[in-house]
Design an enzyme around this catalytic site. Structure first.
Site, mmCIF file in Angstrom:
data_model
loop_
_atom_site.group_PDB
_atom_site.id
_atom_site.type_symbol
_atom_site.label_atom_id
_atom_site.label_comp_id
_atom_site.label_asym_id
_atom_site.label_seq_id
_atom_site.Cartn_x
_atom_site.Cartn_y
_atom_site.Cartn_z
ATOM 1 N N PHE A 1 21.350 -2.256 12.333
ATOM 2 C CA PHE A 1 20.412 -3.343 12.537
ATOM 3 C C PHE A 1 19.034 -2.731 12.847
ATOM 4 O O PHE A 1 18.928 -1.821 13.660
ATOM 5 C CB PHE A 1 20.906 -4.182 13.712
ATOM 6 C CG PHE A 1 20.173 -5.466 13.902
ATOM 7 C CD1 PHE A 1 20.480 -6.577 13.135
ATOM 8 C CD2 PHE A 1 19.181 -5.579 14.862
ATOM 9 C CE1 PHE A 1 19.810 -7.761 13.322
ATOM 10 C CE2 PHE A 1 18.503 -6.770 15.056
ATOM 11 C CZ PHE A 1 18.819 -7.867 14.280
ATOM 12 N N TYR B 1 24.503 -13.571 22.999
ATOM 13 C CA TYR B 1 24.240 -14.861 22.342
ATOM 14 C C TYR B 1 24.960 -15.014 21.009
ATOM 15 O O TYR B 1 24.856 -16.050 20.374
ATOM 16 C CB TYR B 1 22.735 -15.086 22.155
ATOM 17 C CG TYR B 1 21.980 -13.930 21.517
ATOM 18 C CD1 TYR B 1 22.072 -13.695 20.157
ATOM 19 C CD2 TYR B 1 21.190 -13.086 22.286
ATOM 20 C CE1 TYR B 1 21.393 -12.634 19.581
ATOM 21 C CE2 TYR B 1 20.511 -12.033 21.723
ATOM 22 C CZ TYR B 1 20.612 -11.806 20.364
ATOM 23 O OH TYR B 1 19.953 -10.761 19.808
ATOM 24 N N LYS B 2 25.681 -13.984 20.567
ATOM 25 C CA LYS B 2 26.430 -14.108 19.306
ATOM 26 C C LYS B 2 27.824 -14.653 19.618
ATOM 27 O O LYS B 2 27.938 -15.806 20.018
ATOM 28 C CB LYS B 2 26.430 -12.758 18.591
ATOM 29 C CG LYS B 2 25.014 -12.406 18.092
ATOM 30 C CD LYS B 2 24.885 -11.023 17.498
ATOM 31 C CE LYS B 2 23.430 -10.804 17.051
ATOM 32 N NZ LYS B 2 23.095 -9.384 16.898
ATOM 33 N N ARG C 1 26.283 -14.085 4.555
ATOM 34 C CA ARG C 1 27.149 -13.751 5.701
ATOM 35 C C ARG C 1 27.806 -15.011 6.241
ATOM 36 O O ARG C 1 27.153 -16.046 6.399
ATOM 37 C CB ARG C 1 26.340 -13.151 6.850
ATOM 38 C CG ARG C 1 25.788 -11.792 6.628
ATOM 39 C CD ARG C 1 25.406 -11.136 7.962
ATOM 40 N NE ARG C 1 24.588 -12.000 8.823
ATOM 41 C CZ ARG C 1 24.163 -11.640 10.023
ATOM 42 N NH1 ARG C 1 24.482 -10.459 10.516
ATOM 43 N NH2 ARG C 1 23.421 -12.459 10.745
ATOM 44 N N ASP D 1 26.804 0.187 19.927
ATOM 45 C CA ASP D 1 26.204 -1.150 19.946
ATOM 46 C C ASP D 1 27.314 -2.144 19.604
ATOM 47 O O ASP D 1 27.918 -2.064 18.530
ATOM 48 C CB ASP D 1 25.065 -1.223 18.924
ATOM 49 C CG ASP D 1 24.334 -2.558 18.986
ATOM 50 O OD1 ASP D 1 24.992 -3.579 19.241
ATOM 51 O OD2 ASP D 1 23.103 -2.574 18.768
HETATM 52 C C1 LIG Z 1 21.757 -8.955 17.187
HETATM 53 C C2 LIG Z 1 21.571 -7.498 17.286
HETATM 54 C C3 LIG Z 1 20.539 -6.959 18.081
HETATM 55 C C4 LIG Z 1 19.596 -7.851 18.814
HETATM 56 O O1 LIG Z 1 18.661 -7.183 19.602
HETATM 57 P P1 LIG Z 1 17.765 -8.022 20.636
HETATM 58 O O2 LIG Z 1 16.932 -7.020 21.273
HETATM 59 O O3 LIG Z 1 18.741 -8.680 21.587
HETATM 60 O O4 LIG Z 1 17.004 -9.033 19.852
HETATM 61 C C5 LIG Z 1 20.455 -5.580 18.177
HETATM 62 N N1 LIG Z 1 21.301 -4.771 17.504
HETATM 63 C C6 LIG Z 1 22.283 -5.263 16.718
HETATM 64 C C7 LIG Z 1 23.217 -4.332 16.011
HETATM 65 C C8 LIG Z 1 22.437 -6.641 16.572
HETATM 66 O O5 LIG Z 1 23.388 -7.130 15.799
#
Ligand SMILES: *Cc1c(COP(=O)(O)O)cnc(C)c1O
Length: 407
Positions: free
Chosen positions: A126, A217-218, A366, A194
Site C-alpha cells: 500500500f 476501520y477496515k 476488489r 502491516d
Molecule cells: C488501509 C491501509 C493503510 C492506511 O493507513 P492510514 O495511515 O491509516 O491512512 C496503511 N497501510 C495499508 C497496508 C493499508 O491497507
C-alpha cells in the site's frame, strides 16, 4: 452443478455467526463488499459515542482524563485488541494512524540494529507504507530503502528491518508470516508486519514478529478515522526507542521534565493526546469481537471467498474476467480481486445496482467479505449481478466512464 440461491439461503440458516448481522447498520438494497476498506457501523457505536460526548466530556470535563480513563485509553484498548492479533496484555498501543504507527515501528527497528543501513519495503505494498519509509529514511540520513523483490536475495547483512503487509491490499494474497518472519530474523534483521487487511479478517498471530501495525476501520469496524495500533514484542520493550518522542510516551508525562525519557513498556509507543472520541466506536466494536470465535470467522471467510470465486468462474466465464486472488484459501485473506480491462466502469455499474466493491488502478475490482455481516445470499447476488452487468454491457453507459475522486 452450480450452487443455487436456495442453497446459499440454507447455508445462511446454518451459519453460527448469523445473529451478528443484526449488530450492524446496513442500508437496505446494499450488498456491502467494502468492509475491507471501511467496515460497517456497529449498531452500538452511536450510543457509545454519544455517551462519551455527553456523559464523559459533557459532565466530567477535564476530569475525564482520570475519571473516565481517557489517559490510559491507548493501552486499555490495546489490551482488548491484543487477542485478535495473537498478542498479550501490555504489548499493543492504540492511537494515531497506520502511517504514523509505521514511523514508530520502523524507527524503533532501525535503532535496534545500528550499523545496518537498509530498510526493506515492498514496492507492491500500500503506497503509504512506502512513502512513509522513504520520508523517514530521508530525514534520518545515511539509510537506503531496498525493494523487497525476492526475499532471500534481498536479505544481506546490511538489512535492519523488513516491512511487509500480511495480505496484499490489491490482490488479496496472504503471506506465510511465520516462515517469512523466521527467514528475516535468521538474517539478523527485524520483521514488521502491516496487518491492515488481516486484523478482524481472521486470527492473526504476531507472537514471533518484532513489530506490527494496523488500522481498526477496515475489518475491525471502528469507523472512519478510527485509531491505528502498534505492537512491539516484549523482548524489545526495554530497548526499543521510536523517534516520535511525544509527551504521552514519556516516563513521567506530568512531571514536565526538560528532556525525554521513554516510559516503560508499550506506553513508549504512544505520542500525544489520544483521539478520545474515536475510541468510543472502536470499543463498541471490540464488545462484539470479544463474543466472536475467530476460528468461525475464518471458516466463514474461506467459505464466502471460495463461493464467490466459484460463482464468478461459472457465471462470468465468457467476459474476460481474471481471478487475481490465490485459489488456495490458505494463501488469501478475506478479499477477492478480479481483473478486467474496463474495471472502473464495471465497478460503477455494479455500485449503481447495489453491489458495493471498489476499484484499484489500473484494472482491479476488489470485493471484501466481512464474515460478521455478509451472507451467502449476498455472495450469490453479487456474482449474479456482476454477470448481468457484463452480459448486458451496462458498464458501457457514458456516465460510468468519468472517474470520481475516491474510487
Ligand atoms: C488501509 C491501509 C493503510 C492506511 O493507513 P492510514 O495511515 O491509516 O491512512 C496503511 N497501510 C495499508 C497496508 C493499508 O491497507
Amino acid at each position: 452443478m452450480t450452487i443455487s440461491r436456495a442453497d446459499c439461503a440454507a447455508l445462511d440458516a446454518d451459519d453460527p455467526l448469523k445473529h451478528l448481522r443484526d449488530e450492524f447498520v446496513l442500508p437496505d438494497e446494499t450488498i456491502y463488499l467494502v468492509g475491507n476498506s471501511l467496515g460497517a457501523m456497529p449498531v452500538a457505536a452511536s450510543a457509545a459515542t454519544a455517551r462519551v460526548v455527553t456523559e464523559e466530556w459533557g459532565r466530567q470535563l477535564v476530569g475525564g482524563w482520570n475519571s473516565a480513563g481517557w489517559f490510559d485509553l491507548p493501552l486499555t484498548t490495546g489490551d482488548r485488541l491484543a487477542p485478535m492479533i495473537g498478542a498479550g496484555p501490555g504489548q499493543v498501543a492504540v492511537g494515531d494512524t497506520t502511517s504514523i504507527a509505521i514511523v514508530k515501528a520502523v524507527s524503533a527497528a532501525m535503532r535496534l540494529r545500528p550499523g545496518r543501513r537498509v530498510v526493506v519495503s515492498d514496492l507492491a505494498n500500500f503506497p503509504t507504507d512506502r512513502y512513509v519509509v522513504e520520508g523517514l529514511v530521508k530525514a534520518v540520513g545515511g539509510y537506503e530503502v531496498r525493494d523487497l523483490g525476492v526475499l532471500d536475495e534481498v536479505l544481506a547483512d546490511d538489512v535492519a528491518c523488513v516491512l511487509m503487509s500480511e495480505v496484499d491490499y490489491r490482490t488479496g494474497e496472504r503471506h506465510d508470516t511465520a516462515a517469512v518472519t523466521a527467514r528475516v530474523q535468521a538474517a539478523g534483521a527485524l520483521m514488521i508486519w502491516d496487518l491492515c487487511h488481516s486484523a478482524g479478517a481472521y486470527r492473526v498471530d504476531v507472537s514471533q514478529a518484532d513489530f506490527a501495525v494496523g488500522c481498526t476501520y477496515k475489518y475491525l469496524n471502528a469507523g472512519p478515522g478510527a485509531p491505528a495500533f502498534v505492537y512491539a514484542h516484549p523482548r524489545h520493550h526495554a530497548e526499543a526507542e521510536q523517534m516520535l518522542t511525544g509527551w504521552h510516551g514519556h516516563a513521567a508525562p506530568f512531571a514536565f521534565e526538560p528532556g525525554y525519557r521513554p516510559a516503560e513498556g508499550i506506553r513508549r509507543f504512544t505520542v500525544g493526546t489520544p483521539h478520545v472520541l474515536s475510541f468510543a466506536p472502536l470499543n463498541a466494536s471490540l464488545d462484539i469481537w470479544e463474543r466472536v470465535d475467530l476460528d468461525q470467522v475464518r471458516a466463514k471467510s474461506v467459505a464466502l471467498t471460495s463461493l464467490f470465486i466459484e460463482l464468478v468462474e461459472k457465471l462470468c466465464a465468457p467476459y474476460g474476467l481474471e481471478v487475481v486472488t490465490p485459489r488456495d484459501p490458505e494463501r488469501r485473506g478475506s478479499q477477492v480481486s478480479l481483473r478486467h480491462p474496463d474495471g472502473y466502469p464495471v465497478m460503477r455499474a455494479l455500485i449503481d445496482r447495489g453491489v458495493h466493491g471498489d476499484f484499484r488502478a489500473p484494472d482491479i475490482l476488489r470485493f471484501g467479505f466481512a464474515p460478521l455481516y455478509i451472507r451467502y445470499v449476498d455472495v450469490y447476488d453479487a456474482a449474479a449481478i456482476l454477470a448481468e452487468v457484463l452480459d448486458k454491457e451496462h458498464w458501457r453507459d457514458e456516465r460510468y466512464q468519468q472517474r470520481l475522486a475516491v474510487t
